[in-house]
Design an enzyme around this catalytic site. Sequence first.
Site, PDB file in Angstrom:
ATOM      1  N   GLU A  20       0.795  -1.241   0.000  1.00 27.13           N
ATOM      2  CA  GLU A  20       0.000   0.000   0.000  1.00 27.13           C
ATOM      3  C   GLU A  20       0.826   1.290   0.000  1.00 27.13           C
ATOM      4  O   GLU A  20       0.514   2.237   0.714  1.00 27.13           O
ATOM      5  CB  GLU A  20      -0.966   0.007   1.195  1.00 27.13           C
ATOM      6  N   GLU A  38      -6.204 -10.870  -1.054  1.00 27.55           N
ATOM      7  CA  GLU A  38      -7.092 -10.578   0.076  1.00 27.55           C
ATOM      8  C   GLU A  38      -8.544 -10.494  -0.375  1.00 27.55           C
ATOM      9  O   GLU A  38      -9.272  -9.564  -0.031  1.00 27.55           O
ATOM     10  CB  GLU A  38      -6.675  -9.253   0.744  1.00 27.55           C
TER      11      GLU A  38
END
Length: 872
Positions: A360, A474
């Site tokens: 991220e 995810e």
Amino acid sequence: MHSIKARILGMILLIAMMVSVVSACGTKESTSSKITPPESTETQAIVVDELSYLGTNSFEEDADLVGWIGRGEGDVVDVSKSDVVSHSGTYSLLTQGRVLDWNGPGAAFPFVGGNTYTISVWVYQDSGSSKTMVLSAEAIVNGVAGYQNVYRTECASGEWVELSGTFRAGADAEKSVIYVETLNAAGMDFYIDDITVQEQESKALLTDLPSLKDAYVDSFPIGCAVPLSTFSDPELVEFLSNQYSTFTHENELKPENVLDLEASRALAEAGDETHPALNFDQAKPLLEFAKENGYTVNGHVLVWFSQTPDAFFKVGYNADGELVSKDVMLQRMENYIAGVFAYMSENYPGVVMSWDVVNEAMGDNGQLRPSRAEDPENGILWMDTIGAEYIPMAFEYARKYAPADVKLFYNDFSVPYEPKLSGIYDLVKPIAEAGNIDGVGFQAHYQMANPAPQQVITAMQRFADLGLRIRVTELDIEAADNGEEEMIKLAKRYKALMDAFVENDEMIDAVVIWGISDATSWKADKYPLLFDEEMQPKYAFWALTDPSKLPAETKFANSFGSVTPDDVNFAKATKYSFGDDFFRVLYDDDNFYIRVEVADATVDANDEVKVFIIDEIHTLNRSDATEVDGGYIADFSLPLIEKSKTLNDFDVLVMDAGVPSAWNDANNSGDVRLLGKLGKKAMPGAVTAVYGTPDMSGDELDAVWDDVEAATVDKALSSDAFEGGKVAVNFKTMWSEDNLYVLVEVTDPHLDDSSATNYEQDSAEIFFDENNDRSGEYGDDDGQYRVNFNNIFSADHGTAEVVTRTWITEDGFIAEFAIPFASATELGDVHGFDVRYNNITSGGRRQLMNFWDMTDSGWKDTAVFGLVVLGE
Ligand SMILES: [Ca+2]
Ligand SMILES: [Ca+2]
Ligand SMILES: [Ca+2]
Ligand SMILES: [Ca+2]
């Protein structure tokens, strides 16, 4: 409730509070780009002695507080009875002195392993703004504490809000604690009241289910993210071993759990500021399990801004210290990475075969997340200490220390969305050229409508073209509720995505589901997973393993009116296909008009079309239909009967020499059948595009546009959008065999692109549904294209092949779009279409103006678009 309480009080024993420090973590994985990094994460688990009761506690008597503690280090976190607010009775339990998010009220309950419990607690905070509050469980296994979500939700200030969820107790848990914590609200006081903990009639874990890993064995391993508490529950571990073949630690390999701050501080005090001390106690149970059973683990994660203590970046590892120098931070990063790989190679060789090296780093705006100095709220200390170089350096170090067969990934959310997609592409490209990265992890925390499977595949392909591998790391999908209809929708959504992954499995290394069940998901209130709160398989599970277990499907079609049933209006109506045949439906005040176009080259006496509507059946033989090339058209005019105001039972059946083909009930040629639904919609507004090709090669706007008539963007949710007539928007459309061209002419005295969010800038948007199937959710043919006045393009759906140009004018700007057609197109074709202007007013507010839609749901619902007809 009062009688239960009386019984509870009778059972309470006075228990001396025993506090023991174990280890811990606080928050869960988040995909929000607005997360504030934790202030300090020197987290410590606190174990209280066990209560002797279940039931309800309203904190009315002093004895009701026995067993409740404020979870925190030392005695700073305090719980006490308060009469300031209460959900029932006079009192509630107030928690004060919180320093960290996990500091909250907690108590251990006498859970029985393998049983499931429903837990409900009311919470109240009056910080002045909404805060995320979390109901969590801590399970102690072999002296190590693991954590899981029970429920989390946004809580408005000044209101009692219920947190409720289910918790399955592990047979091997030494102790299970239920507690309340917060997300990004570390110092806030709050109250709880009326906590109810009840044993539920437990459903057994099913042992005879088909297996996800077997279903996809020819394509890729299927995995699951698991919290440490899983390993308190041997039955659950057995269940997961049957379903999955690769695993990810939900939290336990994140820096806050691996970095041993206390030991690092001791090293720093002894003069070593560059070798952080590491501790893998929390990560071990999963690593051991994987090693014993021959499963792989994805290492999640080495370098991240969240769930990484600020102290990691500070002199002496002290949270309130100065930032270390770039040189020291680079050494800390290198030694951290080296230490992790050394530990894994020594203890678990062949187990952790892939790593999320950097997580991220990219913002939704396609720029790297900024430093804390630039953005005190959202900035990240990697940028303050090392700068943008932290990313390639992390990969360089990882490559240096990783075994040769371990793959290195960059992992992020919202990867398929521009401009983030191009930002990530530009970030990883030089790292790939340097040979330091093997792939990109798509987190895939998705919504029901977005992104379309093809959009995900197109994004994956960009990285595959760089020679990189893809992992879906995810996966979970938000649902609106857990009702039958929504859960069927979720099943279809999972299936569509997984089908797309299978079709492109040559570039995909693994697909990992983010969590075990809806009970423990970080989005428990969105029912996003394959197993429900009681670990029972959902439709989504059956869609992936055995679709025959899904209920028979009911289709939906719409009729459009009130209009004259002529060819032009039929062309505008949505086409519903089955096999090579299709139908469209119009209505006026008196009738439904159903036009069925049948492809059938052989004329037989018993070729016929049947329309089923409510409990009527209408039959039209081919001899009464209109013959056309290769088939015939059957036109029905039926009285406008409506049992329901909105939806009528409906089906269309075509018989070709005795062989049936139907829209809804394809299995049944008889008159008793499963009917679909027919709805009624207002015919959308349409513009007609002129045939022609504007020249977009130079800097000039082609004069061919001068002869095209303009239409007006005049619908708005608020009349303020037009700023008292200062803002006005017109548009023109042209088409060729290759493109739909749209010219948007904006009069707007205040052009504003100060927001980092693309749709919060003055910008023109085109909504496009090429096949006009008005499918609701975006399909592969649907697009939403946006360009701001400085020609910064973004697409929430659809193709990146769209070409745009803009010109600033004296009183606004002009935007020109060329949107490529994916399918062959011809005169008279009709496409779903809308034009929007995002007007940022002089007051800084975003106001929406549309050609057709007035609901502001076009971003998720293609059925609200207007139309464009391809004219002469
Ligand atoms: Ca109370
Ligand atoms: Ca025939
Ligand atoms: Ca479509
Ligand atoms: Ca403006």
